[in-house]
Design a protein around this motif. Structure first.
Motif, PDB file in Angstrom:
ATOM      1  N   VAL A   1      -3.753  -2.093  14.858  1.00 58.18           N
ATOM      2  CA  VAL A   1      -4.244  -1.263  13.745  1.00 58.18           C
ATOM      3  C   VAL A   1      -3.985   0.193  14.111  1.00 58.18           C
ATOM      4  O   VAL A   1      -4.262   0.611  15.230  1.00 58.18           O
ATOM      5  N   VAL A   2      -3.422   0.965  13.174  1.00 60.59           N
ATOM      6  CA  VAL A   2      -3.107   2.366  13.451  1.00 60.59           C
ATOM      7  C   VAL A   2      -3.681   3.258  12.357  1.00 60.59           C
ATOM      8  O   VAL A   2      -3.861   2.837  11.209  1.00 60.59           O
ATOM      9  N   ASP A   3      -3.979   4.487  12.735  1.00 65.12           N
ATOM     10  CA  ASP A   3      -4.370   5.494  11.757  1.00 65.12           C
ATOM     11  C   ASP A   3      -3.140   5.923  10.967  1.00 65.12           C
ATOM     12  O   ASP A   3      -2.063   6.139  11.545  1.00 65.12           O
ATOM     13  N   ILE A   4      -3.318   6.053   9.655  1.00 60.95           N
ATOM     14  CA  ILE A   4      -2.194   6.425   8.794  1.00 60.95           C
ATOM     15  C   ILE A   4      -2.635   7.454   7.762  1.00 60.95           C
ATOM     16  O   ILE A   4      -3.824   7.754   7.606  1.00 60.95           O
ATOM     17  N   GLU A   5      -1.664   7.979   7.057  1.00 62.58           N
ATOM     18  CA  GLU A   5      -1.907   8.729   5.839  1.00 62.58           C
ATOM     19  C   GLU A   5      -0.896   8.235   4.807  1.00 62.58           C
ATOM     20  O   GLU A   5       0.205   7.813   5.155  1.00 62.58           O
ATOM     21  N   TYR A   6      -1.312   8.266   3.548  1.00 65.87           N
ATOM     22  CA  TYR A   6      -0.451   7.708   2.507  1.00 65.87           C
ATOM     23  C   TYR A   6      -0.565   8.509   1.221  1.00 65.87           C
ATOM     24  O   TYR A   6      -1.528   9.258   1.005  1.00 65.87           O
ATOM     25  N   ARG A   7       0.438   8.359   0.375  1.00 66.92           N
ATOM     26  CA  ARG A   7       0.405   8.930  -0.971  1.00 66.92           C
ATOM     27  C   ARG A   7       1.234   8.036  -1.895  1.00 66.92           C
ATOM     28  O   ARG A   7       2.182   7.366  -1.441  1.00 66.92           O
ATOM     29  N   ARG A   8       0.876   8.039  -3.167  1.00 63.10           N
ATOM     30  CA  ARG A   8       1.660   7.255  -4.122  1.00 63.10           C
ATOM     31  C   ARG A   8       2.952   7.995  -4.443  1.00 63.10           C
ATOM     32  O   ARG A   8       2.965   9.230  -4.566  1.00 63.10           O
ATOM     33  N   ILE A   9       4.026   7.247  -4.579  1.00 60.61           N
ATOM     34  CA  ILE A   9       5.333   7.805  -4.905  1.00 60.61           C
ATOM     35  C   ILE A   9       5.938   7.008  -6.057  1.00 60.61           C
ATOM     36  O   ILE A   9       5.447   5.937  -6.424  1.00 60.61           O
TER      37      ILE A   9
END
Length: 251
Positions: free
Chosen positions: A135-143
């Motif tokens: 499990v990793v820390d992430i950041e995301y956004r819709r594209i």
């Protein structure tokens, strides 16, 4: 004069704030966590909660994911996201672009990635180290989803039973758009009839009209909510498993 000037200044400030909010929402990443699921070929799964079947296994070269709260009772099926992990020594700058094809809950995660997608989070030569994290820390956004050479498609689901039960699954929904309703035209009554969201991206109706069937889709996206009609009818002799082109190009 002074009152009018104050009003103009106020309106200008409001416009600047709105522009800032729009730019913020478009470009800002949300922090979360991601993990991956087991897959013998590293692709997606043909039995996902969106009902995409083989499309859900291979779309986007298998860079797909199951999501939890982003599933939105199936409305989130087919949405595209940029996901990147945040451990500098292991994580590639751009991360990976994924397509939502399933529902899944992990350890406080928003994404459960296919192994193929998870591997693309990593810098070259440290893929195995990233997998060892689990499990990793992430950041995301819709594209925007982009499908070169494809229009919006509707496939007759394999569970359909001609002529008494019709279910369709919507594929290749381009742009940052959600399909929020599907209707078919009833010639006898001269009105549109709503189909039911059976689950995920699958819409169904018992006792559909006979003959060619006109379809329209309610699309919710950056340009608001609108109805778009398919430029191609579902043929009167539709067959389970067959896919048909709407000739609609969403952007």
């Amino acid at each position: 004069m002074g009152f009018a000037l104050k009003n103009q200044v106020f309106l200008l400030c409001v416009m600047v704030l709105l522009l800032a909010v729009l730019c913020y929402s478009e470009d800002t990443f949300t922090r979360s966590r991601a993990t991956y699921y087991g897959s013998p070929d590293c692709y997606g799964t043909p039995s996902g909660a969106c009902g995409f079947r083989e499309f859900g296994r291979t779309v986007n070269d298998g860079s797909v994911a199951g999501v939890s709260r982003l599933f939105r009772n199936g409305t989130g099926c087919g949405a595209c996201y940029q996901v990147r992990c945040t451990t500098p020594q292991y994580c590639a700058d751009e991360g990976v672009n994924i397509v939502v094809t399933d529902y899944g809950e992990g350890d406080k995660t928003d994404f459960i990635l296919s192994p193929r997608a998870y591997a693309k989070l990593a810098r070259p030569n440290v893929v195995s180290q990233l997998f060892s994290y689990g499990v990793v820390d992430i950041e995301y956004r819709r594209i925007s989803c982009k499908y070169s050479g494809y229009n919006l498609m509707f496939k007759v689901d394999e569970n359909s039973n001609y002529p008494s039960y019709l279910a369709i699954v919507l594929m290749y929904v381009a742009g940052k758009n959600d399909i929020t309703a599907v209707e078919l035209w009833q010639e006898d009554f001269q009105q549109w009839m709503a189909m039911r969201r059976a689950y995920g991206a699958v819409w169904d109706l018992a006792n559909p009209p006979s003959g060619p069937i006109k379809l329209r889709f309610q699309v919710s996206g950056s340009s608001g909510i609108k109805w778009v009609k398919s430029k191609n009818d579902l043929p009167g002799d539709w067959k389970a498993g067959a896919a048909y082109d709407s000739y609609i190009q969403l952007t």
